[in-house]
Design a protein around this motif. Structure first.
Motif, PDB file in Angstrom:
ATOM      1  N   GLY A 290       0.819  -1.209   0.000  1.00 19.21           N
ATOM      2  CA  GLY A 290       0.000   0.000   0.000  1.00 19.21           C
ATOM      3  C   GLY A 290       0.847   1.250   0.000  1.00 19.21           C
ATOM      4  O   GLY A 290       2.046   1.228  -0.280  1.00 19.21           O
ATOM      5  N   GLY A 291       0.209   2.363   0.317  1.00 15.49           N
ATOM      6  CA  GLY A 291       0.892   3.646   0.370  1.00 15.49           C
ATOM      7  C   GLY A 291       0.591   4.514  -0.837  1.00 15.49           C
ATOM      8  O   GLY A 291       0.114   4.045  -1.870  1.00 15.49           O
ATOM      9  N   THR A 292       0.866   5.801  -0.669  1.00 17.39           N
ATOM     10  CA  THR A 292       0.638   6.779  -1.730  1.00 17.39           C
ATOM     11  C   THR A 292       1.862   7.657  -1.871  1.00 17.39           C
ATOM     12  O   THR A 292       2.379   8.168  -0.874  1.00 17.39           O
ATOM     13  CB  THR A 292      -0.587   7.665  -1.402  1.00 17.39           C
ATOM     14  N   ILE A 293       2.331   7.826  -3.105  1.00 18.83           N
ATOM     15  CA  ILE A 293       3.405   8.766  -3.412  1.00 18.83           C
ATOM     16  C   ILE A 293       2.776   9.914  -4.179  1.00 18.83           C
ATOM     17  O   ILE A 293       2.153   9.710  -5.218  1.00 18.83           O
ATOM     18  CB  ILE A 293       4.522   8.110  -4.240  1.00 18.83           C
ATOM     19  N   THR A 294       2.944  11.111  -3.658  1.00 16.65           N
ATOM     20  CA  THR A 294       2.383  12.296  -4.297  1.00 16.65           C
ATOM     21  C   THR A 294       3.434  12.935  -5.188  1.00 16.65           C
ATOM     22  O   THR A 294       4.576  13.122  -4.778  1.00 16.65           O
ATOM     23  CB  THR A 294       1.910  13.301  -3.230  1.00 16.65           C
ATOM     24  N   GLY A 295       3.035  13.286  -6.410  1.00 12.85           N
ATOM     25  CA  GLY A 295       3.955  13.955  -7.338  1.00 12.85           C
ATOM     26  C   GLY A 295       5.024  13.020  -7.837  1.00 12.85           C
ATOM     27  O   GLY A 295       4.866  11.806  -7.875  1.00 12.85           O
ATOM     28  N   GLY A 296       6.133  13.599  -8.259  1.00 17.07           N
ATOM     29  CA  GLY A 296       7.263  12.808  -8.724  1.00 17.07           C
ATOM     30  C   GLY A 296       7.153  12.439 -10.189  1.00 17.07           C
ATOM     31  O   GLY A 296       6.467  13.091 -10.972  1.00 17.07           O
TER      32      GLY A 296
ATOM     33  N   VAL B  28       2.303  -4.157 -17.329  1.00 19.25           N
ATOM     34  CA  VAL B  28       1.011  -3.519 -17.093  1.00 19.25           C
ATOM     35  C   VAL B  28       1.023  -2.699 -15.802  1.00 19.25           C
ATOM     36  O   VAL B  28       0.022  -2.072 -15.462  1.00 19.25           O
ATOM     37  CB  VAL B  28      -0.135  -4.558 -17.037  1.00 19.25           C
ATOM     38  N   MET B  29       2.157  -2.684 -15.094  1.00 20.73           N
ATOM     39  CA  MET B  29       2.245  -1.983 -13.817  1.00 20.73           C
ATOM     40  C   MET B  29       2.389  -0.482 -14.022  1.00 20.73           C
ATOM     41  O   MET B  29       3.020  -0.031 -14.970  1.00 20.73           O
ATOM     42  CB  MET B  29       3.428  -2.497 -12.993  1.00 20.73           C
ATOM     43  N   THR B  30       1.828   0.261 -13.098  1.00 22.14           N
ATOM     44  CA  THR B  30       1.983   1.713 -13.046  1.00 22.14           C
ATOM     45  C   THR B  30       3.036   2.005 -11.987  1.00 22.14           C
ATOM     46  O   THR B  30       3.018   1.394 -10.914  1.00 22.14           O
ATOM     47  CB  THR B  30       0.656   2.387 -12.654  1.00 22.14           C
ATOM     48  N   THR B  31       3.937   2.945 -12.279  1.00 24.78           N
ATOM     49  CA  THR B  31       5.020   3.222 -11.336  1.00 24.78           C
ATOM     50  C   THR B  31       5.015   4.682 -10.916  1.00 24.78           C
ATOM     51  O   THR B  31       4.444   5.540 -11.591  1.00 24.78           O
ATOM     52  CB  THR B  31       6.390   2.894 -11.969  1.00 24.78           C
ATOM     53  N   ARG B  32       5.682   4.948  -9.804  1.00 23.80           N
ATOM     54  CA  ARG B  32       5.865   6.327  -9.332  1.00 23.80           C
ATOM     55  C   ARG B  32       7.134   6.376  -8.505  1.00 23.80           C
ATOM     56  O   ARG B  32       7.437   5.456  -7.757  1.00 23.80           O
ATOM     57  CB  ARG B  32       4.676   6.804  -8.521  1.00 23.80           C
TER      58      ARG B  32
ATOM     59  N   LEU C 239       6.083   8.655   2.470  1.00 29.93           N
ATOM     60  CA  LEU C 239       4.992   7.816   1.997  1.00 29.93           C
ATOM     61  C   LEU C 239       3.768   8.063   2.876  1.00 29.93           C
ATOM     62  O   LEU C 239       3.880   8.093   4.098  1.00 29.93           O
ATOM     63  CB  LEU C 239       5.421   6.353   2.055  1.00 29.93           C
ATOM     64  N   THR C 240       2.618   8.243   2.263  1.00 31.60           N
ATOM     65  CA  THR C 240       1.388   8.500   3.012  1.00 31.60           C
ATOM     66  C   THR C 240       0.343   7.445   2.666  1.00 31.60           C
ATOM     67  O   THR C 240       0.592   6.549   1.867  1.00 31.60           O
ATOM     68  CB  THR C 240       0.831   9.902   2.678  1.00 31.60           C
ATOM     69  N   GLY C 241      -0.836   7.585   3.230  1.00 31.08           N
ATOM     70  CA  GLY C 241      -1.934   6.676   2.939  1.00 31.08           C
ATOM     71  C   GLY C 241      -1.926   5.464   3.842  1.00 31.08           C
ATOM     72  O   GLY C 241      -1.210   5.394   4.836  1.00 31.08           O
ATOM     73  N   THR C 242      -2.727   4.483   3.464  1.00 27.43           N
ATOM     74  CA  THR C 242      -2.829   3.236   4.213  1.00 27.43           C
ATOM     75  C   THR C 242      -1.726   2.300   3.756  1.00 27.43           C
ATOM     76  O   THR C 242      -1.641   1.971   2.575  1.00 27.43           O
ATOM     77  CB  THR C 242      -4.206   2.578   3.967  1.00 27.43           C
ATOM     78  N   LEU C 243      -0.871   1.898   4.697  1.00 28.35           N
ATOM     79  CA  LEU C 243       0.238   1.032   4.341  1.00 28.35           C
ATOM     80  C   LEU C 243       0.543   0.066   5.466  1.00 28.35           C
ATOM     81  O   LEU C 243       0.264   0.312   6.625  1.00 28.35           O
ATOM     82  CB  LEU C 243       1.476   1.853   3.984  1.00 28.35           C
ATOM     83  N   THR C 244       1.132  -1.065   5.079  1.00 32.38           N
ATOM     84  CA  THR C 244       1.551  -2.093   6.020  1.00 32.38           C
ATOM     85  C   THR C 244       3.004  -2.427   5.724  1.00 32.38           C
ATOM     86  O   THR C 244       3.354  -2.720   4.580  1.00 32.38           O
ATOM     87  CB  THR C 244       0.692  -3.363   5.860  1.00 32.38           C
ATOM     88  N   SER C 245       3.841  -2.402   6.735  1.00 31.09           N
ATOM     89  CA  SER C 245       5.259  -2.707   6.567  1.00 31.09           C
ATOM     90  C   SER C 245       5.450  -4.208   6.414  1.00 31.09           C
ATOM     91  O   SER C 245       5.009  -4.995   7.247  1.00 31.09           O
ATOM     92  CB  SER C 245       6.034  -2.189   7.783  1.00 31.09           C
TER      93      SER C 245
END
Length: 177
Positions: free
Chosen positions: A91-97, A114-118, A124-130
């Motif tokens: 999970g997680g969100t990367i803003t911009g870049g 077919v993957m989208t990259t950033r 890193l923000t959003g809902t994430l699990t280490s």
């Protein structure tokens, strides 16, 4: 087991002939090697990035819902010029870049991921699990995962290297089927 012969005899039911000879060798390969030969193996790099104090180098791969493919992480490698922590998240969100393009490891092959990259520096923000957290010293690192992290459609894999003033890189290798 008295009177039982422990050696396989040519007239016994388990006898086999040698078929893997120098003139007709058997060829074995890892899943990564098979995927590369099929044009389904991809690499993504951040290259060397100067990371400011208090920031992380971030790399993300998103497998969109309905993509029809599953990502199998082969390897995460890279380097850092200062002590850092490498964290792999679900999970997680990367803003911009930027949105770097994955490269097919069967050079010259036209199959695309077919993957989208950033990629960006920051937090890193959003809902994430280490999933993994590894302290690093200055130098190179490599994690051979051999497909043990799987990213099905609708899931996101994020990688963070930092924090601190340093030059760092993250290289991600995967195959998809």
């Amino acid at each position: 087991m008295t009177n039982s012969n422990v050696f396989n005899q040519s007239n016994g039911p388990l006898y086999t002939q040698l078929t893997n000879t120098f003139s007709a060798p058997g060829i074995e390969s890892t899943p990564e090697g098979g995927a590369a030969a099929a044009g389904s193996s991809f690499a993504l790099t951040t290259n060397n990035v100067s990371v400011g104090a208090g920031l992380n180098l971030l790399l993300q791969v998103v497998n969109a819902a309905g993509s029809g493919r599953t990502l199998y992480v082969s390897r995460i490698s890279g380097g850092t010029t200062a002590a850092a922590t490498l964290i792999v998240y679900s999970g997680g969100t990367i803003t911009g870049g930027t949105t770097p393009a994955p490269v097919n490891t069967l050079l010259g092959n036209t199959n695309t991921s077919v993957m989208t990259t950033r990629q960006n520096t920051g937090t890193l923000t959003g809902t994430l699990t280490s999933l993994l957290s590894i302290p690093l010293t200055a130098g190179m690192y490599m994690l051979n995962l051999n497909g043990s992290i799987i990213v099905p459609p609708g899931q996101t894999l994020s990688i963070s290297a930092g924090t601190g003033s340093q030059t760092a890189s993250i290289n991600l290798s995967w195959w998809e089927f």
